[in-house]
Design an enzyme around this catalytic site. Structure first.
Site, PDB file in Angstrom:
ATOM      1  N   LYS A  14     -10.352  -3.008  -1.697  1.00 11.29           N
ATOM      2  CA  LYS A  14     -10.207  -4.091  -0.714  1.00 11.29           C
ATOM      3  C   LYS A  14     -10.807  -3.609   0.600  1.00 11.29           C
ATOM      4  O   LYS A  14     -10.485  -2.517   1.061  1.00 11.29           O
ATOM      5  CB  LYS A  14      -8.716  -4.412  -0.536  1.00 11.29           C
ATOM      6  CG  LYS A  14      -8.448  -5.460   0.532  1.00 11.29           C
ATOM      7  CD  LYS A  14      -7.003  -5.944   0.465  1.00 11.29           C
ATOM      8  CE  LYS A  14      -6.722  -6.999   1.515  1.00 11.29           C
ATOM      9  NZ  LYS A  14      -5.904  -6.530   2.614  1.00 11.29           N
ATOM     10  N   CYS A  70      -7.143  -1.413   5.928  1.00 16.26           N
ATOM     11  CA  CYS A  70      -6.028  -1.326   6.887  1.00 16.26           C
ATOM     12  C   CYS A  70      -6.494  -0.745   8.227  1.00 16.26           C
ATOM     13  O   CYS A  70      -7.023   0.375   8.284  1.00 16.26           O
ATOM     14  CB  CYS A  70      -4.909  -0.459   6.295  1.00 16.26           C
ATOM     15  SG  CYS A  70      -3.497  -0.381   7.407  1.00 16.26           S
ATOM     16  N   GLU A  74       0.848  -1.190   0.000  1.00 15.29           N
ATOM     17  CA  GLU A  74       0.000   0.000   0.000  1.00 15.29           C
ATOM     18  C   GLU A  74       0.889   1.247   0.000  1.00 15.29           C
ATOM     19  O   GLU A  74       1.790   1.377   0.834  1.00 15.29           O
ATOM     20  CB  GLU A  74      -0.887   0.029   1.247  1.00 15.29           C
ATOM     21  CG  GLU A  74      -1.751   1.257   1.296  1.00 15.29           C
ATOM     22  CD  GLU A  74      -2.389   1.489   2.662  1.00 15.29           C
ATOM     23  OE1 GLU A  74      -3.520   1.940   2.711  1.00 15.29           O
ATOM     24  OE2 GLU A  74      -1.734   1.210   3.679  1.00 15.29           O
TER      25      GLU A  74
HETATM   26  C1  LIG Z   1       3.151  -7.414   7.211  1.00 21.47           C
HETATM   27  C2  LIG Z   1       1.802  -7.187   6.602  1.00 21.47           C
HETATM   28  C3  LIG Z   1       1.627  -6.149   5.715  1.00 21.47           C
HETATM   29  C4  LIG Z   1       0.390  -5.923   5.135  1.00 21.47           C
HETATM   30  N1  LIG Z   1       0.255  -4.908   4.241  1.00 21.47           N
HETATM   31  C5  LIG Z   1      -0.921  -4.746   3.572  1.00 21.47           C
HETATM   32  C6  LIG Z   1      -1.049  -3.783   2.540  1.00 21.47           C
HETATM   33  O1  LIG Z   1      -0.111  -3.038   2.222  1.00 21.47           O
HETATM   34  N2  LIG Z   1      -2.246  -3.700   1.915  1.00 21.47           N
HETATM   35  C7  LIG Z   1      -3.298  -4.510   2.225  1.00 21.47           C
HETATM   36  O2  LIG Z   1      -4.345  -4.415   1.605  1.00 21.47           O
HETATM   37  N3  LIG Z   1      -3.198  -5.413   3.200  1.00 21.47           N
HETATM   38  C8  LIG Z   1      -2.041  -5.560   3.869  1.00 21.47           C
HETATM   39  N4  LIG Z   1      -1.938  -6.524   4.839  1.00 21.47           N
HETATM   40  C9  LIG Z   1      -3.091  -7.380   5.127  1.00 21.47           C
HETATM   41  C10 LIG Z   1      -3.088  -8.574   4.180  1.00 21.47           C
HETATM   42  O3  LIG Z   1      -3.161  -8.152   2.834  1.00 21.47           O
HETATM   43  C11 LIG Z   1      -4.266  -9.511   4.422  1.00 21.47           C
HETATM   44  O4  LIG Z   1      -5.454  -8.792   4.294  1.00 21.47           O
HETATM   45  C12 LIG Z   1      -4.226 -10.195   5.761  1.00 21.47           C
HETATM   46  O5  LIG Z   1      -2.928 -10.590   6.130  1.00 21.47           O
HETATM   47  C13 LIG Z   1      -5.120 -11.420   5.743  1.00 21.47           C
HETATM   48  O6  LIG Z   1      -4.809 -12.270   4.648  1.00 21.47           O
HETATM   49  P1  LIG Z   1      -3.909 -13.600   4.791  1.00 21.47           P
HETATM   50  O7  LIG Z   1      -4.644 -14.516   5.716  1.00 21.47           O
HETATM   51  O8  LIG Z   1      -3.752 -14.138   3.418  1.00 21.47           O
HETATM   52  O9  LIG Z   1      -2.608 -13.152   5.407  1.00 21.47           O
HETATM   53  C14 LIG Z   1      -0.714  -6.754   5.458  1.00 21.47           C
HETATM   54  C15 LIG Z   1      -0.539  -7.809   6.355  1.00 21.47           C
HETATM   55  C16 LIG Z   1       0.701  -8.022   6.933  1.00 21.47           C
HETATM   56  C17 LIG Z   1       0.864  -9.168   7.888  1.00 21.47           C
END
Ligand SMILES: Cc1cc2nc3c(=O)[nH]c(=O)nc-3n(C[C@H](O)[C@H](O)[C@H](O)COP(=O)(O)O)c2cc1C
Length: 437
Positions: free
Chosen positions: A138, A99, A25
């Site tokens: 999102k 976020c 992001e």
């Molecule tokens: C270190 C980290 C950075 C993240 N940065 C973003 C981001 O930049 N944009 C976003 O939409 N979600 C971000 N997220 C959230 C993830 O995209 C996702 O929504 C969340 O981890 C749940 O999905 P998962 O179970 O596949 O991890 C971040 C999550 C983590 C752990």
């Protein structure tokens, strides 16, 4: 993902089978401070912060049809300006409305928009009408299903072409179960494709992605943490050993001159508890791409690439090539000097543990040397970029610096002093580089 979704990781995900990749992001005002520059040495397009020269977003043609630019914003017009800046270099624009971080929410961005649907709608509508590439968004779910569905339908009416739903509320953390039933309900009630997100903890192998699709009745899945831990999760043929993934990741980091700090962060997230192993501990000590590559037998690869970049005029580490790019005619070898803006830069790093407690460190040695020659004391000026430092020392009207960036100012000054000593012939460059490489 912030700090994870940089170019090397995105390319790796594509290699392993991901169809679409998202950049981390990026906040609108950061992009508005930047300018687009083509980098002929790396074959990339860089969006470079005009105030401090840092690379805010780096992309390349290989990912152009697959990369989604994810924007953090709370303002339709600012969002549009950024989208116009990048629209010819990316496949789509996504607005992050999920976020929950304080930084985002306080700024009215991210999940703050979930409770301001009208503003969220305006941002999306402005983008949809103003750019020639697809727009998506999102979200996280709201605590109530009906409200979640109403929000999704409203956002859909802005003209976005897809919607990603993370099945947790903004108050819920990764350890809370993901509400797959909410995602399924959204998918069944809107007509645009819904991308299911939040399932990483249950996704250990490729087949689990299909199960997540099935449970959420979505045709696409966004993987965040599962990809961060082992990016080969996208491979139909199964996960690859972590060492293989790290090696491939390192190659891309070298190829695209990724910042050592970012490379290290991403590999730490892959290594997790393996950071406690002897190699993991050595890795934690590493500060340069060379040092990291050496641990995965890629020293030569890194050395050759970096030399090639240097010969083509890329200045030092993940450095911005000036707009007026002109390859130097004189080829240099490792350890040889390069004179950029009258600064003598050499590849030689300061290693504290190479100096016994009774041996003078480079700064003291240089000061003594200067005094003995009747010269003015060396003067150090230090720059900071990300969390790394580079110092330039001036002695007798000449400037010296190391191409290695250090993790603190003290070490950066020692590095600059060492370069000065090597350039003056007080220290033999070969003894330094033998230790480094
Ligand atoms: C270190 C980290 C950075 C993240 N940065 C973003 C981001 O930049 N944009 C976003 O939409 N979600 C971000 N997220 C959230 C993830 O995209 C996702 O929504 C969340 O981890 C749940 O999905 P998962 O179970 O596949 O991890 C971040 C999550 C983590 C752990």
């Amino acid at each position: 993902m912030v700090r994870i979704g940089t170019l090397p990781m995105r390319l790796l995900a594509l290699d392993y089978g991901a169809d679409i990749v998202y950049c981390e992001e990026l906040i609108d005002w950061k992009l508005l401070r930047s300018e687009r520059r083509e980098n002929p040495v790396l074959g990339t397009v860089d969006f470079v912060d005009k105030t401090d020269g840092t690379i805010v977003f780096r992309t390349c043609s290989r990912e152009k049809r697959h990369v989604v630019f994810q924007l953090g914003t709370c303002d339709p017009q600012r969002a549009l300006k950024v989208a116009k800046l990048v629209e010819n270099d990316v496949a789509a624009i996504d607005v992050n409305m999920g976020c929950p971080k304080e930084f985002s929410v306080k700024g009215g961005m991210g999940s703050a928009l979930l409770t301001q649907p009208q503003k969220a709608f305006e941002i999306l509508k402005t983008l949809v009408e103003g750019v020639c590439i697809p727009v998506t968004c999102k979200i996280r779910i709201l605590p109530d299903l009906d409200n979640t569905l109403a929000l999704c339908k409203f956002l859909e009416s802005s003209g976005i072409i897809a919607l990603t739903v993370h099945g947790r509320t903004k108050e819920e953390r990764p350890q809370h179960p993901n509400h797959n039933d909410f995602i399924k309900a959204v998918s069944e009630s809107v007509s645009i494709p819904v991308i299911a997100n939040g399932g990483s903890k249950e996704i250990e192998k490729y087949e689990d992605i299909g199960k997540f699709c099935e449970e959420t009745k979505c045709t696409s899945v966004m993987l965040a943490r599962a990809a961060q831990w082992n990016c080969s999760i996208f491979r139909k043929d199964g996960l690859l050993p972590l060492d293989e993934v790290i090696s491939s990741y390192l190659r891309y980091s070298v190829d695209y001159d990724n910042s050592p700090a970012n490379t290290k962060y991403c590999i730490q997230n892959m290594l997790k508890e393996l950071q406690e192993t002897p190699r993991g501990k050595k890795f934690l000590e590493a500060q340069t791409l060379q040092q990291m590559c050496a641990l995965w037998n890629l020293s030569e690869y890194c050395y050759k690439k970096q030399l090639e970049f240097k010969e083509k005029g890329l200045l030092g580490r993940h450095t911005v090539v000036p707009s007026s790019f002109e390859p130097p005619s004189k080829k240099r070898k490792l350890g040889e000097e390069s004179e950029t803006d009258d600064i003598i830069e050499m590849k030689c790093a300061f290693y504290r543990n190479l100096y016994a407690s009774d041996v003078e460190l480079p700064k003291t040695r240089l000061l003594t040397w200067a005094r003995n020659k009747g010269l003015k004391h060396p003067v150090y000026v230090t720059q900071q970029e990300d969390k790394l430092f580079r110092s330039i020392v001036t002695l007798d009207g000449k400037k010296y610096t190391s191409s290695f960036w250090e993790k603190n100012k003290r070490r950066a000054e020692q590095g600059a002093a060492l370069v000065c000593l090597c350039a003056l012939g007080v220290v033999d460059i070969n003894t330094v580089n033998d230790a480094v490489l």
